[in-house]
Design an enzyme around this catalytic site. Structure first.
Site, PDB file in Angstrom:
ATOM      1  N   LYS A   1      65.766  33.275  42.918  1.00 41.78           N
ATOM      2  CA  LYS A   1      66.046  31.986  42.259  1.00 41.78           C
ATOM      3  C   LYS A   1      67.349  32.042  41.454  1.00 41.78           C
ATOM      4  CE  LYS A   1      62.166  31.930  39.863  1.00 41.78           C
ATOM      5  NZ  LYS A   1      61.639  33.276  40.210  1.00 41.78           N
TER       6      LYS A   1
ATOM      7  N   ARG B   1      56.507  27.540  34.288  1.00 39.59           N
ATOM      8  CA  ARG B   1      55.753  28.655  34.861  1.00 39.59           C
ATOM      9  C   ARG B   1      54.254  28.460  34.660  1.00 39.59           C
ATOM     10  NH1 ARG B   1      60.343  32.617  34.458  1.00 39.59           N
ATOM     11  NH2 ARG B   1      59.736  34.503  35.557  1.00 39.59           N
TER      12      ARG B   1
ATOM     13  N   ARG C   1      67.136  46.204  41.761  1.00 42.55           N
ATOM     14  CA  ARG C   1      68.052  45.255  41.115  1.00 42.55           C
ATOM     15  C   ARG C   1      68.820  45.874  39.944  1.00 42.55           C
ATOM     16  NH1 ARG C   1      66.043  39.366  39.467  1.00 42.55           N
ATOM     17  NH2 ARG C   1      64.629  40.444  38.039  1.00 42.55           N
TER      18      ARG C   1
ATOM     19  N   ARG D   1      66.915  46.053  34.388  1.00 39.13           N
ATOM     20  CA  ARG D   1      66.087  45.331  33.426  1.00 39.13           C
ATOM     21  C   ARG D   1      64.804  46.098  33.151  1.00 39.13           C
ATOM     22  NH1 ARG D   1      65.810  39.102  35.425  1.00 39.13           N
ATOM     23  NH2 ARG D   1      63.653  39.414  34.742  1.00 39.13           N
TER      24      ARG D   1
ATOM     25  N   ARG E   1      54.201  41.170  36.491  1.00 37.83           N
ATOM     26  CA  ARG E   1      54.865  39.874  36.709  1.00 37.83           C
ATOM     27  C   ARG E   1      54.349  39.193  37.972  1.00 37.83           C
ATOM     28  NH1 ARG E   1      60.730  41.760  36.823  1.00 37.83           N
ATOM     29  NH2 ARG E   1      61.366  39.588  37.029  1.00 37.83           N
TER      30      ARG E   1
HETATM   31  P1  AMP Z   1      63.012  35.632  34.660  1.00 39.36           P
HETATM   32  O1  AMP Z   1      64.410  36.068  34.365  1.00 39.36           O
HETATM   33  O2  AMP Z   1      62.905  34.197  35.047  1.00 39.36           O
HETATM   34  O3  AMP Z   1      62.321  36.558  35.628  1.00 39.36           O
HETATM   35  O4  AMP Z   1      62.201  35.741  33.274  1.00 39.36           O
HETATM   36  C1  AMP Z   1      62.067  36.994  32.620  1.00 39.36           C
HETATM   37  C2  AMP Z   1      60.903  36.940  31.658  1.00 39.36           C
HETATM   38  O5  AMP Z   1      61.143  35.951  30.649  1.00 39.36           O
HETATM   39  C3  AMP Z   1      59.558  36.559  32.260  1.00 39.36           C
HETATM   40  O6  AMP Z   1      58.897  37.636  32.892  1.00 39.36           O
HETATM   41  C4  AMP Z   1      58.821  36.057  31.025  1.00 39.36           C
HETATM   42  O7  AMP Z   1      58.404  37.146  30.219  1.00 39.36           O
HETATM   43  C5  AMP Z   1      59.925  35.319  30.282  1.00 39.36           C
HETATM   44  N1  AMP Z   1      59.992  33.903  30.712  1.00 39.36           N
HETATM   45  C6  AMP Z   1      60.998  33.303  31.405  1.00 39.36           C
HETATM   46  N2  AMP Z   1      60.703  32.022  31.644  1.00 39.36           N
HETATM   47  C7  AMP Z   1      59.497  31.798  31.085  1.00 39.36           C
HETATM   48  C8  AMP Z   1      58.628  30.675  31.016  1.00 39.36           C
HETATM   49  N3  AMP Z   1      58.956  29.510  31.595  1.00 39.36           N
HETATM   50  N4  AMP Z   1      57.459  30.824  30.361  1.00 39.36           N
HETATM   51  C9  AMP Z   1      57.098  31.982  29.775  1.00 39.36           C
HETATM   52  N5  AMP Z   1      57.851  33.095  29.829  1.00 39.36           N
HETATM   53  C10 AMP Z   1      59.035  33.009  30.487  1.00 39.36           C
END
Ligand code: AMP
Length: 209
Positions: free
Chosen positions: A13, A88, A122, A155, A166
């Site tokens: 994404k 989410r 990654r 990360r 996740r």
């Molecule tokens: P991402 O970069 O989108 O994979 O997000 C990394 C982490 O940020 C996720 O695993 C969550 O811990 C947190 N996070 C990002 N977006 C959300 C969301 N919409 N709701 C809750 N936690 C989020």
């Protein structure tokens, strides 16, 4: 156009959003990036969410919704945006409907084998956020971003334990949004398995009026 990018972690994404934001003239709004910036800056938000994110769990709905509500009230995203990583949960989707009208939701479809392979290799640039990959897209110079010269790192939540968490969280709390948006007639599926260039091209065609 106001877009939501939906899909499991590692579906691409963020990678696709970075490549298509200029083409669509739609700012990229990533909640994950906002949280990571807050963590890097050691702001109160960053300090609050660091452990939750490192473990692969979700930040609480209240804080996340408030953050997105404020971001979407800004001028640059008045007419268009790409929302990456939000909503989410159903509660987040319902809240979003209260402060913004989404045009399309793109469901990035990829099997577990593909997303695990992507996440486990990654590498991310600390400075510009570009995603590299140990095997599929390695930087020319070890540890150095070929785009901006920034430092490249893995990360914390791309480590095996957090990746498993996740994916579980995605299945339990986020995947239900696919049917939620399909029922509203907003969903379009895209095969997220091919190379990013191909996905960008397919998405561009899909979004053509
Ligand atoms: P991402 O970069 O989108 O994979 O997000 C990394 C982490 O940020 C996720 O695993 C969550 O811990 C947190 N996070 C990002 N977006 C959300 C969301 N919409 N709701 C809750 N936690 C989020």
């Amino acid at each position: 156009m106001k877009l939501v990018f939906l899909g499991p972690p590692g579906a691409g994404k963020g990678t696709i959003a970075v490549r298509i934001t200029g083409i669509l003239n739609a700012p990229h709004v990533s909640t994950g990036n906002i949280f990571r910036e807050a963590i890097a800056a050691a702001s109160p938000l960053g300090l609050k969410v660091k452990a939750v994110i490192d473990e692969g769990r979700l930040v609480d709905d209240g804080a996340t919704i408030e953050l997105v509500r404020k971001r979407l009230a800004q001028d640059d995203v008045k007419d268009s945006y790409i929302l990456d990583g939000f909503p989410r949960t159903i509660a987040q989707a319902e809240a979003l409907a209260g402060f913004s009208v989404v045009d399309r939701v793109i469901n990035f479809d990829a099997p577990d084998s593909v997303v695990i392979e992507r996440l486990s290799g990654r590498l991310v640039c600390r400075k510009c956020g570009f995603n590299w990959h140990k095997t599929f897209n390695p930087p020319e110079k070890d540890g150095v971003c070929g785009k901006c010269g920034g430092e490249i790192y893995t990360r914390e939540d791309d480590r095996a334990e957090a990746v498993k968490k996740r994916l579980d969280v995605y299945r339990e709390q986020t995947a239900t949004l696919i049917e939620y948006y399909r029922k509203q007639g907003l969903l379009a599926d895209i095969d997220a398995s091919p190379d990013a260039g191909i996905v960008v091209e397919n998405l561009r065609k899909l979004l053509q009026p």
